[in-house]
Write an enzyme that holds these catalytic residues in place. Structure first.
Site, PDB file in Angstrom:
ATOM      1  N   GLY A 174       0.648  -1.288  -0.024  1.00 61.80           N
ATOM      2  CA  GLY A 174       0.026   0.151  -0.057  1.00 61.80           C
ATOM      3  C   GLY A 174       0.887   1.194   0.032  1.00 61.80           C
ATOM      4  N   ALA A 208       9.921  -2.353   3.073  1.00 57.67           N
ATOM      5  CA  ALA A 208       9.197  -3.632   3.260  1.00 57.67           C
ATOM      6  C   ALA A 208       9.086  -3.766   4.837  1.00 57.67           C
ATOM      7  N   GLN A 253       3.583  -0.267  21.318  1.00 56.13           N
ATOM      8  CA  GLN A 253       2.033  -0.522  20.891  1.00 56.13           C
ATOM      9  C   GLN A 253       1.748  -1.769  21.696  1.00 56.13           C
ATOM     10  N   GLN A 306       2.456  -5.271  20.313  1.00 56.35           N
ATOM     11  CA  GLN A 306       3.535  -5.264  19.087  1.00 56.35           C
ATOM     12  C   GLN A 306       5.166  -5.219  19.962  1.00 56.35           C
ATOM     13  N   TYR A 359       7.542  -5.663  16.845  1.00 53.01           N
ATOM     14  CA  TYR A 359       7.339  -4.604  15.873  1.00 53.01           C
ATOM     15  C   TYR A 359       7.890  -3.457  16.448  1.00 53.01           C
ATOM     16  N   TYR A 376      -1.265   5.343  11.656  1.00 51.71           N
ATOM     17  CA  TYR A 376      -2.072   4.392  10.936  1.00 51.71           C
ATOM     18  C   TYR A 376      -2.316   5.021   9.646  1.00 51.71           C
ATOM     19  N   ILE A 377      -1.957   4.197   8.468  1.00 52.33           N
ATOM     20  CA  ILE A 377      -1.940   4.296   7.188  1.00 52.33           C
ATOM     21  C   ILE A 377      -3.223   3.380   6.694  1.00 52.33           C
TER      22      ILE A 377
HETATM   23  N1  CAA Z   1      -4.253  -1.040  25.962  1.00 54.48           N
HETATM   24  C1  CAA Z   1      -4.751  -1.663  27.000  1.00 54.48           C
HETATM   25  N2  CAA Z   1      -5.375  -3.055  27.063  1.00 54.48           N
HETATM   26  C2  CAA Z   1      -5.540  -3.517  25.770  1.00 54.48           C
HETATM   27  C3  CAA Z   1      -5.266  -2.905  24.604  1.00 54.48           C
HETATM   28  C4  CAA Z   1      -4.511  -1.551  24.699  1.00 54.48           C
HETATM   29  N3  CAA Z   1      -4.336  -0.740  23.639  1.00 54.48           N
HETATM   30  N4  CAA Z   1      -5.618  -3.576  23.687  1.00 54.48           N
HETATM   31  C5  CAA Z   1      -6.252  -4.851  24.110  1.00 54.48           C
HETATM   32  N5  CAA Z   1      -6.097  -4.470  25.453  1.00 54.48           N
HETATM   33  C6  CAA Z   1      -6.649  -5.407  26.547  1.00 54.48           C
HETATM   34  C7  CAA Z   1      -8.403  -5.679  25.979  1.00 54.48           C
HETATM   35  O1  CAA Z   1      -9.044  -5.045  26.558  1.00 54.48           O
HETATM   36  C8  CAA Z   1      -8.509  -7.532  26.734  1.00 54.48           C
HETATM   37  O2  CAA Z   1      -8.572  -6.959  28.160  1.00 54.48           O
HETATM   38  P1  CAA Z   1      -9.301  -8.121  29.142  1.00 54.48           P
HETATM   39  O3  CAA Z   1      -8.855  -9.485  28.873  1.00 54.48           O
HETATM   40  O4  CAA Z   1      -9.442  -7.427  30.235  1.00 54.48           O
HETATM   41  O5  CAA Z   1     -10.672  -8.247  28.322  1.00 54.48           O
HETATM   42  C9  CAA Z   1      -7.101  -7.807  26.628  1.00 54.48           C
HETATM   43  O6  CAA Z   1      -6.203  -6.729  26.346  1.00 54.48           O
HETATM   44  C10 CAA Z   1      -6.880  -8.762  25.478  1.00 54.48           C
HETATM   45  O7  CAA Z   1      -7.342  -7.992  24.304  1.00 54.48           O
HETATM   46  P2  CAA Z   1      -7.817  -8.870  23.009  1.00 54.48           P
HETATM   47  O8  CAA Z   1      -9.051  -9.698  23.239  1.00 54.48           O
HETATM   48  O9  CAA Z   1      -7.682  -8.065  21.782  1.00 54.48           O
HETATM   49  O10 CAA Z   1      -6.704  -9.960  23.083  1.00 54.48           O
HETATM   50  P3  CAA Z   1      -6.107 -10.795  21.729  1.00 54.48           P
HETATM   51  O11 CAA Z   1      -4.919 -11.780  22.268  1.00 54.48           O
HETATM   52  O12 CAA Z   1      -7.194 -11.379  21.099  1.00 54.48           O
HETATM   53  O13 CAA Z   1      -5.506  -9.882  20.614  1.00 54.48           O
HETATM   54  C11 CAA Z   1      -3.938  -7.968  19.981  1.00 54.48           C
HETATM   55  C12 CAA Z   1      -4.211  -8.861  21.204  1.00 54.48           C
HETATM   56  C13 CAA Z   1      -3.381  -9.022  18.861  1.00 54.48           C
HETATM   57  C14 CAA Z   1      -2.686  -7.357  20.344  1.00 54.48           C
HETATM   58  C15 CAA Z   1      -5.035  -7.214  19.357  1.00 54.48           C
HETATM   59  O14 CAA Z   1      -5.592  -6.450  20.648  1.00 54.48           O
HETATM   60  C16 CAA Z   1      -4.654  -6.223  18.308  1.00 54.48           C
HETATM   61  O15 CAA Z   1      -4.531  -6.464  17.259  1.00 54.48           O
HETATM   62  N6  CAA Z   1      -4.283  -5.119  18.615  1.00 54.48           N
HETATM   63  C17 CAA Z   1      -4.010  -4.047  17.743  1.00 54.48           C
HETATM   64  C18 CAA Z   1      -2.577  -4.100  17.654  1.00 54.48           C
HETATM   65  C19 CAA Z   1      -1.973  -2.942  16.718  1.00 54.48           C
HETATM   66  O16 CAA Z   1      -2.190  -1.618  16.798  1.00 54.48           O
HETATM   67  N7  CAA Z   1      -1.290  -3.335  15.455  1.00 54.48           N
HETATM   68  C20 CAA Z   1      -1.134  -2.341  14.524  1.00 54.48           C
HETATM   69  C21 CAA Z   1      -1.025  -3.150  13.300  1.00 54.48           C
HETATM   70  S1  CAA Z   1      -0.710  -2.224  11.859  1.00 54.48           S
HETATM   71  C22 CAA Z   1       0.928  -1.556  12.035  1.00 54.48           C
HETATM   72  O17 CAA Z   1       1.552  -1.803  12.783  1.00 54.48           O
HETATM   73  C23 CAA Z   1       1.119  -0.574  11.286  1.00 54.48           C
HETATM   74  C24 CAA Z   1       1.935   0.511  11.988  1.00 54.48           C
HETATM   75  O18 CAA Z   1       2.962   0.735  11.949  1.00 54.48           O
HETATM   76  C25 CAA Z   1       0.853   1.656  12.471  1.00 54.48           C
HETATM   77  P1  NAP Z   2       1.692  -3.727   3.147  1.00 54.93           P
HETATM   78  O1  NAP Z   2       0.818  -3.239   2.079  1.00 54.93           O
HETATM   79  O2  NAP Z   2       1.458  -5.241   3.948  1.00 54.93           O
HETATM   80  O3  NAP Z   2       3.201  -3.679   2.228  1.00 54.93           O
HETATM   81  C1  NAP Z   2       4.246  -4.497   2.732  1.00 54.93           C
HETATM   82  C2  NAP Z   2       5.189  -4.779   1.701  1.00 54.93           C
HETATM   83  O4  NAP Z   2       6.446  -5.387   2.288  1.00 54.93           O
HETATM   84  C3  NAP Z   2       4.502  -5.810   0.644  1.00 54.93           C
HETATM   85  O5  NAP Z   2       4.905  -5.181  -0.523  1.00 54.93           O
HETATM   86  C4  NAP Z   2       5.544  -7.224   1.050  1.00 54.93           C
HETATM   87  O6  NAP Z   2       6.029  -7.765  -0.188  1.00 54.93           O
HETATM   88  C5  NAP Z   2       6.815  -6.787   1.567  1.00 54.93           C
HETATM   89  N1  NAP Z   2       7.458  -7.772   2.316  1.00 54.93           N
HETATM   90  C6  NAP Z   2       6.996  -7.994   3.364  1.00 54.93           C
HETATM   91  N2  NAP Z   2       7.991  -9.171   3.767  1.00 54.93           N
HETATM   92  C7  NAP Z   2       8.998  -8.912   2.718  1.00 54.93           C
HETATM   93  C8  NAP Z   2      10.307  -9.553   2.853  1.00 54.93           C
HETATM   94  N3  NAP Z   2      10.698 -10.546   3.850  1.00 54.93           N
HETATM   95  N4  NAP Z   2      11.171  -9.290   1.781  1.00 54.93           N
HETATM   96  C9  NAP Z   2      10.712  -8.418   0.817  1.00 54.93           C
HETATM   97  N5  NAP Z   2       9.528  -7.815   0.935  1.00 54.93           N
HETATM   98  C10 NAP Z   2       8.649  -7.943   2.048  1.00 54.93           C
HETATM   99  O7  NAP Z   2       1.789  -2.615   4.065  1.00 54.93           O
HETATM  100  P2  NAP Z   2       2.262  -1.259   4.158  1.00 54.93           P
HETATM  101  O8  NAP Z   2       1.195  -0.591   4.957  1.00 54.93           O
HETATM  102  O9  NAP Z   2       2.333  -0.672   2.916  1.00 54.93           O
HETATM  103  O10 NAP Z   2       3.552  -1.013   4.887  1.00 54.93           O
HETATM  104  C11 NAP Z   2       5.047  -0.553   4.504  1.00 54.93           C
HETATM  105  C12 NAP Z   2       5.884  -0.111   5.410  1.00 54.93           C
HETATM  106  O11 NAP Z   2       5.175   0.897   6.242  1.00 54.93           O
HETATM  107  C13 NAP Z   2       5.941  -1.349   6.413  1.00 54.93           C
HETATM  108  O12 NAP Z   2       7.406  -1.223   6.681  1.00 54.93           O
HETATM  109  C14 NAP Z   2       5.369  -1.198   7.649  1.00 54.93           C
HETATM  110  O13 NAP Z   2       5.707  -1.385   9.000  1.00 54.93           O
HETATM  111  C15 NAP Z   2       5.195   0.550   7.582  1.00 54.93           C
HETATM  112  N6  NAP Z   2       4.459   1.310   8.145  1.00 54.93           N
HETATM  113  C16 NAP Z   2       3.026   1.175   7.745  1.00 54.93           C
HETATM  114  C17 NAP Z   2       1.958   1.821   8.592  1.00 54.93           C
HETATM  115  C18 NAP Z   2       0.581   1.698   8.361  1.00 54.93           C
HETATM  116  O14 NAP Z   2      -0.270   1.949   9.126  1.00 54.93           O
HETATM  117  N7  NAP Z   2       0.092   0.963   7.081  1.00 54.93           N
HETATM  118  C19 NAP Z   2       2.321   2.500   9.666  1.00 54.93           C
HETATM  119  C20 NAP Z   2       3.576   2.753   9.801  1.00 54.93           C
HETATM  120  C21 NAP Z   2       4.663   2.040   9.289  1.00 54.93           C
HETATM  121  P3  NAP Z   2       5.352  -9.109  -0.609  1.00 54.93           P
HETATM  122  O15 NAP Z   2       3.868  -9.136  -0.057  1.00 54.93           O
HETATM  123  O16 NAP Z   2       5.799  -9.286  -1.918  1.00 54.93           O
HETATM  124  O17 NAP Z   2       6.240  -9.804   0.517  1.00 54.93           O
END
Ligand code: CAA
Ligand code: NAP
Length: 244
Positions: A13, A87, A145, A148, A151, A183-184
């Protein structure tokens, strides 16, 4: 002659928006992909939109694969002047549930990749007296986070790499910067459960997810000549979610 830019993970993306931005600024753009099979469809889609890109299969967590990819790019396109380490993957789980496989996968793909890929190109940039390295970190490397530990550690580590390398190559005309997006709206964020995602969005002062183009726009500045004095910076783009 056009300068060459390499965007790792350019078919994702944020990566696609970065590739387009760089092409619009006149760069010859190469990208990597690690999951073979969809690259031709992506290249065709980009071509239909007027963009010609060059795709190389490479797992950025594998040093040998990165050496091979670099040799191919050099032979086919020339020396790389701009490197965007974009990546990345997530393998979210609370620390209690985090296993070694998910820890290693995220550290290797998001952090080790900076060594594996940058090592191929930075000496050449320094020798030629101009270069740009941009590392795509995350708001979650700045603030941590829930769910994470892997991460957040990798993304915080990326900026440590940026600050150290920036000092080593500053006199050689090479800048090294980090962008920390919030968050994008990409597949990576859409994979977060909807209820959790909605709570996150509710905490963003701008009231919405960011757009990939809003990240790519900053890259457009960083690769320009007027950005030559900006190095070692960590630039946040997060809709006001975290300010530091
Ligand atoms: N702060 C405090 N407590 C939290 C919390 C938070 N942010 N998130 C969840 N909790 C609590 C819940 O309320 C729950 O509490 P109870 O047990 O008391 O009900 C407990 O933690 C467990 O939560 P879940 O049921 O959600 O647990 P799970 O094991 O099913 O999932 C998780 C845990 C995988 C971390 C899930 O909460 C999740 O996906 N969270 C989002 C994490 C996130 O922001 N990821 C970003 C991905 S995109 C990215 O990374 C791009 C980027 O750079 C921005
Ligand atoms: P995305 O759509 O899932 O893209 C991730 C890319 O990384 C895919 O093209 C994937 O290619 C590549 N990749 C994953 N593992 C790889 C590996 N081992 N070798 C080579 N390429 C690999 O995610 P995105 O949101 O665009 O994220 C791009 C970057 O921004 C990431 O570093 C992410 O952590 C960072 N970021 C994202 C957000 C957000 O909110 N989306 C926020 C902050 C930072 P293949 O599928 O071919 O493997």
């Amino acid at each position: 002659m056009s300068k060459v830019a390499l965007v790792t993970g350019g078919m994702g993306g944020i990566g696609t928006a970065i590739c387009r931005q760089l092409a619009q600024q006149g760069f010859k753009v190469a990208t990597t992909y690690s999951r073979a099979g969809r690259e031709q469809a992506w290249l065709d889609e980009q071509a239909a939109a007027g963009f010609t890109f060059h795709a190389y299969e490479c797992d950025v967590s594998d040093y040998e694969a990165c050496s091979k990819m670099a040799a191919q790019i050099r032979a086919e396109l020339g020396e790389v002047d701009v490197l965007v380490n974009n990546a990345g993957i997530t393998k979210d789980a609370t620390f209690k549930r985090m296993d070694k496989t998910n820890w290693d996968a995220v550290i290797r793909t998001n952090l080790d990749s900076l060594f594996n890929v940058s090592k191929q190109f930075v000496d050449g940039m320094a020798d030629r007296g101009w270069g740009r390295v941009i590392n795509i970190s995350s708001i979650n490397g700045q603030k941590g986070q829930f769910g994470q530990t892997n991460y957040s550690a990798a993304k915080a580590g990326m900026h440590g790499f940026t600050m150290a390398l920036a000092q080593e190559v500053a006199k050689k005309g090479v800048t090294v910067n980090t962008i920390s997006p919030g968050y994008i709206a990409t597949d990576m964020v859409m994979a977060v459960p909807e209820d959790v995602r909605n709570k996150i969005i509710a905490g963003i002062p701008a009231g919405r997810l960011g757009k990939p183009e809003e990240i790519a726009g900053l890259i457009g500045y960083l690769v320009s000549d007027v950005a030559g004095f900006m190095t070692g910076a960590n630039l946040a783009i997060n809709g006001g979610q975290h300010m530091c």
